[in-house]
Design a protein around this motif. Structure first.
Motif, PDB file in Angstrom:
ATOM      1  N   PRO A  63      38.459  22.326  42.903  1.00 52.83           N
ATOM      2  CA  PRO A  63      38.672  23.221  44.053  1.00 52.83           C
ATOM      3  C   PRO A  63      38.856  24.685  43.650  1.00 52.83           C
ATOM      4  CG  PRO A  63      40.011  21.261  44.261  1.00 52.83           C
ATOM      5  CD  PRO A  63      39.402  21.228  42.886  1.00 52.83           C
ATOM      6  N   VAL A  64      38.344  25.552  44.495  1.00 53.60           N
ATOM      7  CA  VAL A  64      38.460  26.994  44.312  1.00 53.60           C
ATOM      8  C   VAL A  64      39.374  27.501  45.424  1.00 53.60           C
ATOM      9  CG1 VAL A  64      37.172  29.167  44.418  1.00 53.60           C
ATOM     10  CG2 VAL A  64      36.185  27.191  43.260  1.00 53.60           C
ATOM     11  N   ASP A  65      40.422  28.247  45.060  1.00 50.36           N
ATOM     12  CA  ASP A  65      41.343  28.730  46.084  1.00 50.36           C
ATOM     13  C   ASP A  65      40.807  29.947  46.835  1.00 50.36           C
ATOM     14  OD1 ASP A  65      41.704  30.638  44.078  1.00 50.36           O
ATOM     15  OD2 ASP A  65      43.863  30.339  43.896  1.00 50.36           O
ATOM     16  N   ARG A  66      40.089  30.809  46.132  1.00 50.01           N
ATOM     17  CA  ARG A  66      39.491  31.987  46.766  1.00 50.01           C
ATOM     18  C   ARG A  66      38.255  32.395  45.995  1.00 50.01           C
ATOM     19  NH1 ARG A  66      43.933  36.583  48.018  1.00 50.01           N
ATOM     20  NH2 ARG A  66      42.164  37.522  49.047  1.00 50.01           N
ATOM     21  N   ILE A  67      37.335  33.027  46.681  1.00 54.79           N
ATOM     22  CA  ILE A  67      36.169  33.611  46.033  1.00 54.79           C
ATOM     23  C   ILE A  67      36.295  35.127  46.183  1.00 54.79           C
ATOM     24  CG2 ILE A  67      33.662  33.855  46.051  1.00 54.79           C
ATOM     25  CD1 ILE A  67      33.497  31.028  47.185  1.00 54.79           C
ATOM     26  N   PHE A  68      36.291  35.805  45.057  1.00 51.81           N
ATOM     27  CA  PHE A  68      36.362  37.259  45.047  1.00 51.81           C
ATOM     28  C   PHE A  68      34.997  37.808  44.656  1.00 51.81           C
ATOM     29  CE2 PHE A  68      40.700  35.926  44.214  1.00 51.81           C
ATOM     30  CZ  PHE A  68      41.442  36.763  45.037  1.00 51.81           C
ATOM     31  N   THR A  69      34.527  38.812  45.369  1.00 51.01           N
ATOM     32  CA  THR A  69      33.241  39.418  45.029  1.00 51.01           C
ATOM     33  C   THR A  69      33.382  40.923  44.936  1.00 51.01           C
ATOM     34  OG1 THR A  69      32.565  39.595  47.341  1.00 51.01           O
ATOM     35  CG2 THR A  69      31.913  37.603  46.157  1.00 51.01           C
ATOM     36  N   ARG A  70      32.689  41.472  43.987  1.00 52.92           N
ATOM     37  CA  ARG A  70      32.557  42.928  43.834  1.00 52.92           C
ATOM     38  C   ARG A  70      31.061  43.146  43.632  1.00 52.92           C
ATOM     39  NH1 ARG A  70      31.678  46.936  45.022  1.00 52.92           N
ATOM     40  NH2 ARG A  70      30.394  47.808  43.454  1.00 52.92           N
ATOM     41  N   VAL A  71      30.345  43.245  44.754  1.00 53.64           N
ATOM     42  CA  VAL A  71      28.888  43.320  44.733  1.00 53.64           C
ATOM     43  C   VAL A  71      28.450  44.474  45.620  1.00 53.64           C
ATOM     44  CG1 VAL A  71      26.761  42.071  45.299  1.00 53.64           C
ATOM     45  CG2 VAL A  71      28.731  40.818  44.423  1.00 53.64           C
ATOM     46  N   GLY A  72      27.479  45.234  45.161  1.00 54.07           N
ATOM     47  CA  GLY A  72      26.930  46.313  45.976  1.00 54.07           C
ATOM     48  C   GLY A  72      27.754  47.580  45.865  1.00 54.07           C
ATOM     49  N   PHE A  84      32.652  55.151  43.680  1.00 50.23           N
ATOM     50  CA  PHE A  84      33.421  54.799  42.488  1.00 50.23           C
ATOM     51  C   PHE A  84      34.842  54.377  42.853  1.00 50.23           C
ATOM     52  CE2 PHE A  84      35.869  56.261  38.647  1.00 50.23           C
ATOM     53  CZ  PHE A  84      35.472  55.227  37.828  1.00 50.23           C
ATOM     54  N   PHE A  85      35.468  55.104  43.784  1.00 50.68           N
ATOM     55  CA  PHE A  85      36.816  54.750  44.224  1.00 50.68           C
ATOM     56  C   PHE A  85      36.835  53.368  44.874  1.00 50.68           C
ATOM     57  CE2 PHE A  85      40.193  54.455  47.330  1.00 50.68           C
ATOM     58  CZ  PHE A  85      41.306  54.894  46.622  1.00 50.68           C
ATOM     59  N   VAL A  86      35.878  53.114  45.753  1.00 53.29           N
ATOM     60  CA  VAL A  86      35.807  51.818  46.444  1.00 53.29           C
ATOM     61  C   VAL A  86      35.608  50.700  45.427  1.00 53.29           C
ATOM     62  CG1 VAL A  86      34.455  50.432  48.070  1.00 53.29           C
ATOM     63  CG2 VAL A  86      35.001  52.815  48.613  1.00 53.29           C
ATOM     64  N   GLU A  87      34.724  50.924  44.455  1.00 48.75           N
ATOM     65  CA  GLU A  87      34.469  49.926  43.414  1.00 48.75           C
ATOM     66  C   GLU A  87      35.748  49.598  42.639  1.00 48.75           C
ATOM     67  OE1 GLU A  87      32.257  50.723  39.454  1.00 48.75           O
ATOM     68  OE2 GLU A  87      30.740  49.941  40.837  1.00 48.75           O
ATOM     69  N   LEU A  88      36.491  50.624  42.252  1.00 50.80           N
ATOM     70  CA  LEU A  88      37.727  50.394  41.500  1.00 50.80           C
ATOM     71  C   LEU A  88      38.814  49.759  42.358  1.00 50.80           C
ATOM     72  CD1 LEU A  88      38.008  53.505  39.174  1.00 50.80           C
ATOM     73  CD2 LEU A  88      37.136  51.218  38.657  1.00 50.80           C
ATOM     74  N   ALA A  89      38.904  50.136  43.621  1.00 54.01           N
ATOM     75  CA  ALA A  89      39.900  49.537  44.515  1.00 54.01           C
ATOM     76  C   ALA A  89      39.624  48.051  44.715  1.00 54.01           C
ATOM     77  CB  ALA A  89      39.915  50.275  45.857  1.00 54.01           C
TER      78      ALA A  89
END
Length: 167
Positions: A63-72, A84-89
């Motif tokens: 089981p996976v508790d959450r899926i985190f994505t940093r795409v786009g 850049f700020f949004v990407e780092l946040a």
């Protein structure tokens, strides 16, 4: 395949007591399919956890508790936030809240700044995910030096995707 091995429990070790890789570090050119593989992995994980049919001859998933994505890449110009700020946040949120049971997908992290700064950010994030969080992660990058840095670490599996153009 490399993605299949990530779906076993993240803290699992192999028969030689060596930690199994929980990070797949993908390199390759644009149009190589890296982003597509990352998105498909998230979709397959959701389908499997819902009990839906997964188009595979064999599929095993803890089981996976959450899926985190940093795409786009996108900015929030009306809020005064650069790409850049949004990407780092978004990355900071992943690093603060992901657990060993999470699935983290990061695509082209560090592209919003200079090459050296981007490589340093990407390397630090890979290190934190592998050393501190121990979650299953897929990380796509154009930084070839990043793959070279992690090629001897048994916790990281390297992959390369190419684009084949036929006329």
């Amino acid at each position: 395949t490399a993605v299949q091995s990530l779906f076993s429990q993240a803290s699992q070790t192999d028969e030689n007591s060596c930690p199994c890789p929980n990070m797949l570090l993908l390199s390759g050119p644009n149009m190589g399919g890296k982003s597509t593989l990352l998105r498909q992995t998230c979709l397959l994980c959701i389908l499997a956890q819902l009990g839906c049919r997964v188009p595979a001859s064999e599929f095993s998933l803890s089981p996976v508790d959450r899926i985190f994505t940093r795409v786009g890449a996108s900015d929030r110009i009306l809020s005064g936030q650069s790409t850049f700020f949004v990407e780092l946040a978004e990355t900071a949120l992943i690093l603060k809240t992901a657990s060993v049971d999470s699935l983290c997908i990061l695509d082209e992290l560090g592209r919003g700044t200079s090459t050296f700064d981007g490589t340093a950010i990407a390397h630090s994030v890979v290190d934190h995910l592998v050393s501190k969080i121990h979650c299953r992660s897929l990380f796509a990058t154009h930084y070839h030096s990043l793959a070279e840095d992690w090629e001897v670490d048994p916790r990281v599996k390297l992959g390369h995707m190419d684009c084949l153009v036929q006329s």
